[in-house]
Scaffold this motif. Structure first.
Motif, PDB file in Angstrom:
ATOM      1  N   GLY A 163      23.691   6.353  12.915  1.00 23.64           N
ATOM      2  CA  GLY A 163      24.292   6.209  11.601  1.00 23.64           C
ATOM      3  C   GLY A 163      23.336   5.765  10.511  1.00 23.64           C
ATOM      4  O   GLY A 163      22.350   5.078  10.761  1.00 23.64           O
ATOM      5  N   ILE A 164      23.634   6.178   9.273  1.00 21.82           N
ATOM      6  CA  ILE A 164      22.892   5.752   8.082  1.00 21.82           C
ATOM      7  C   ILE A 164      23.368   4.364   7.697  1.00 21.82           C
ATOM      8  O   ILE A 164      24.570   4.109   7.633  1.00 21.82           O
ATOM      9  CB  ILE A 164      23.123   6.746   6.933  1.00 21.82           C
ATOM     10  CG1 ILE A 164      22.459   8.088   7.256  1.00 21.82           C
ATOM     11  CG2 ILE A 164      22.628   6.182   5.610  1.00 21.82           C
ATOM     12  CD1 ILE A 164      22.777   9.197   6.256  1.00 21.82           C
ATOM     13  N   SER A 165      22.419   3.459   7.421  1.00 26.15           N
ATOM     14  CA  SER A 165      22.816   2.092   7.077  1.00 26.15           C
ATOM     15  C   SER A 165      22.056   1.520   5.886  1.00 26.15           C
ATOM     16  O   SER A 165      22.141   0.335   5.611  1.00 26.15           O
ATOM     17  CB  SER A 165      22.650   1.182   8.289  1.00 26.15           C
ATOM     18  OG  SER A 165      21.306   1.183   8.693  1.00 26.15           O
ATOM     19  N   GLY A 166      21.307   2.346   5.165  1.00 28.98           N
ATOM     20  CA  GLY A 166      20.604   1.874   3.981  1.00 28.98           C
ATOM     21  C   GLY A 166      20.248   3.027   3.071  1.00 28.98           C
ATOM     22  O   GLY A 166      20.194   4.188   3.503  1.00 28.98           O
ATOM     23  N   ILE A 167      19.995   2.721   1.790  1.00 24.45           N
ATOM     24  CA  ILE A 167      19.706   3.742   0.778  1.00 24.45           C
ATOM     25  C   ILE A 167      18.630   3.249  -0.173  1.00 24.45           C
ATOM     26  O   ILE A 167      18.544   2.058  -0.482  1.00 24.45           O
ATOM     27  CB  ILE A 167      20.990   4.109  -0.023  1.00 24.45           C
ATOM     28  CG1 ILE A 167      20.709   5.214  -1.046  1.00 24.45           C
ATOM     29  CG2 ILE A 167      21.609   2.877  -0.672  1.00 24.45           C
ATOM     30  CD1 ILE A 167      21.948   5.732  -1.755  1.00 24.45           C
ATOM     31  N   GLN A 168      17.797   4.192  -0.641  1.00 26.18           N
ATOM     32  CA  GLN A 168      16.826   3.931  -1.696  1.00 26.18           C
ATOM     33  C   GLN A 168      16.672   5.209  -2.506  1.00 26.18           C
ATOM     34  O   GLN A 168      16.479   6.285  -1.940  1.00 26.18           O
ATOM     35  CB  GLN A 168      15.468   3.512  -1.110  1.00 26.18           C
ATOM     36  CG  GLN A 168      14.472   3.093  -2.158  1.00 26.18           C
ATOM     37  CD  GLN A 168      13.170   2.607  -1.541  1.00 26.18           C
ATOM     38  OE1 GLN A 168      12.757   3.044  -0.465  1.00 26.18           O
ATOM     39  NE2 GLN A 168      12.519   1.681  -2.230  1.00 26.18           N
ATOM     40  N   THR A 169      16.784   5.110  -3.830  1.00 27.13           N
ATOM     41  CA  THR A 169      16.713   6.279  -4.700  1.00 27.13           C
ATOM     42  C   THR A 169      15.463   6.253  -5.566  1.00 27.13           C
ATOM     43  O   THR A 169      14.893   5.202  -5.842  1.00 27.13           O
ATOM     44  CB  THR A 169      17.947   6.353  -5.625  1.00 27.13           C
ATOM     45  OG1 THR A 169      18.051   5.128  -6.359  1.00 27.13           O
ATOM     46  CG2 THR A 169      19.213   6.612  -4.847  1.00 27.13           C
ATOM     47  N   LYS A 170      15.059   7.441  -5.999  1.00 20.67           N
ATOM     48  CA  LYS A 170      13.948   7.621  -6.941  1.00 20.67           C
ATOM     49  C   LYS A 170      14.569   8.108  -8.245  1.00 20.67           C
ATOM     50  O   LYS A 170      15.190   9.177  -8.279  1.00 20.67           O
ATOM     51  CB  LYS A 170      12.960   8.639  -6.394  1.00 20.67           C
ATOM     52  CG  LYS A 170      11.746   8.853  -7.265  1.00 20.67           C
ATOM     53  CD  LYS A 170      10.821   9.891  -6.612  1.00 20.67           C
ATOM     54  CE  LYS A 170       9.625  10.174  -7.486  1.00 20.67           C
ATOM     55  NZ  LYS A 170       8.818  11.280  -6.921  1.00 20.67           N
ATOM     56  N   VAL A 171      14.408   7.322  -9.312  1.00 19.70           N
ATOM     57  CA  VAL A 171      15.103   7.604 -10.570  1.00 19.70           C
ATOM     58  C   VAL A 171      14.112   7.588 -11.731  1.00 19.70           C
ATOM     59  O   VAL A 171      13.283   6.686 -11.852  1.00 19.70           O
ATOM     60  CB  VAL A 171      16.214   6.548 -10.826  1.00 19.70           C
ATOM     61  CG1 VAL A 171      16.919   6.797 -12.147  1.00 19.70           C
ATOM     62  CG2 VAL A 171      17.214   6.544  -9.675  1.00 19.70           C
ATOM     63  N   GLU A 172      14.238   8.594 -12.605  1.00 17.92           N
ATOM     64  CA  GLU A 172      13.462   8.610 -13.840  1.00 17.92           C
ATOM     65  C   GLU A 172      14.227   7.820 -14.895  1.00 17.92           C
ATOM     66  O   GLU A 172      15.419   8.080 -15.113  1.00 17.92           O
ATOM     67  CB  GLU A 172      13.252  10.043 -14.328  1.00 17.92           C
ATOM     68  CG  GLU A 172      12.451  10.098 -15.624  1.00 17.92           C
ATOM     69  CD  GLU A 172      12.353  11.506 -16.197  1.00 17.92           C
ATOM     70  OE1 GLU A 172      11.246  11.888 -16.608  1.00 17.92           O
ATOM     71  OE2 GLU A 172      13.383  12.216 -16.246  1.00 17.92           O
ATOM     72  N   PRO A 173      13.586   6.841 -15.561  1.00 15.74           N
ATOM     73  CA  PRO A 173      14.287   6.097 -16.615  1.00 15.74           C
ATOM     74  C   PRO A 173      14.568   6.995 -17.820  1.00 15.74           C
ATOM     75  O   PRO A 173      13.964   8.060 -17.966  1.00 15.74           O
ATOM     76  CB  PRO A 173      13.304   4.971 -16.973  1.00 15.74           C
ATOM     77  CG  PRO A 173      11.973   5.453 -16.526  1.00 15.74           C
ATOM     78  CD  PRO A 173      12.202   6.395 -15.378  1.00 15.74           C
ATOM     79  N   PRO A 174      15.486   6.577 -18.711  1.00 15.20           N
ATOM     80  CA  PRO A 174      15.790   7.369 -19.913  1.00 15.20           C
ATOM     81  C   PRO A 174      14.514   7.676 -20.707  1.00 15.20           C
ATOM     82  O   PRO A 174      13.649   6.816 -20.880  1.00 15.20           O
ATOM     83  CB  PRO A 174      16.740   6.472 -20.702  1.00 15.20           C
ATOM     84  CG  PRO A 174      17.388   5.611 -19.666  1.00 15.20           C
ATOM     85  CD  PRO A 174      16.314   5.366 -18.634  1.00 15.20           C
TER      86      PRO A 174
END
Length: 191
Positions: A163-174
Motif C-alpha cells: 500500500g501507498i502511505s506517503g506523498i510528495q509533490t513537485k509544484v511550480e509557484p505562481p
C-alpha cells in the motif's frame, strides 16, 4: 586519521541509503518518468503509522478557454487502518492555488498501490499545464479514476504491494503574469 573517519562516515551513509527507509517504515518510493519539468519538490506527508491510502481526491482547475490553464493542482490521499475502518486521515503535499476539490474516490475493499500520471509536454510558446490527471491502480487491479482529457498518459509506476502511505509533490509557484503550470510531478512512498 581523518581519512579513516571519512571512510567510516561514507560506510554509514551507504548503509543508511540501503536500509534507512526500512528503519523509518517505508520500503520504497514509486514514481513515473513523465513528470513536468517545472517547480520544486514540496514537503512529504505520511499516513499515520501502520495506515495506508484507500482513496484520494484531486484539486483541478477547469479549462480557462483562452486563459492560462493549470490542470491538476493538488492530490489528497485518504488513509485508513484497514479497508473496513470508518476512521480516515487526509494527507497532502504542496499544491497550486487554482481549482476545486473533487469528491473522494475509493478503491473498493482494496488499497491504492500504483499510479499513472497524465502530463502535457512543454508547449514552447503555448499554454503549459504539466500534470493534468492521475489514475490510481488498486490492490485488486481495478482502476480508481477521476477524469480530464488533456495531455498524454505515461507509463504505470511500480507497485507498493503493501500500500501507498506517503506523498510528495513537485509544484511550480505562481508565475505572476507568466504561464502557470502548478502541479508537475508526484511520488508516493510505500508502507
Amino acid at each position: 586519521m581523518s581519512s579513516n573517519h571519512n571512510g567510516v562516515l561514507l560506510s554509514i551513509l551507504c548503509l543508511c541509503a540501503i536500509s534507512c527507509t526500512e528503519v523509518f517504515g517505508y520500503s520504497s518510493v514509486i514514481s513515473v518518468r513523465n513528470g513536468g519539468p517545472w517547480g520544486e519538490w514540496e514537503y512529504r506527508e505520511n499516513c499515520p503509522k501502520g495506515w495506508i491510502a484507500y482513496g484520494y481526491a484531486l484539486k483541478v482547475d477547469d479549462s480557462q478557454g483562452s486563459g492560462d490553464d493549470t490542470g491538476l493542482n493538488g492530490i489528497q490521499l485518504f488513509c485508513k487502518a484497514s479497508a473496513d475502518s470508518t476512521e480516515t486521515h487526509r494527507i497532502e503535499s504542496g499544491m497550486g492555488q487554482w481549482g476545486t476539490w473533487t469528491s473522494p474516490k475509493w478503491c473498493k475493499n482494496s488499497f491504492l498501490k500504483a499510479f499513472i500520471l497524465k502530463v502535457q509536454q512543454p508547449q514552447g510558446y503555448g499554454d503549459d499545464t504539466a500534470a493534468t490527471d492521475i489514475k490510481f491502480i488498486c490492490s485488486d487491479d481495478t482502476i480508481a479514476k477521476k477524469g480530464r482529457v488533456m495531455a498524454r498518459w505515461g507509463d504505470q509506476s511500480s507497485a507498493c504491494e503493501k500500500g501507498i502511505s506517503g506523498i510528495q509533490t513537485k509544484v511550480e509557484p505562481p508565475q505572476g503574469s507568466g504561464d502557470d503550470s502548478a502541479l508537475n510531478d508526484v511520488r508516493f512512498f510505500c508502507r
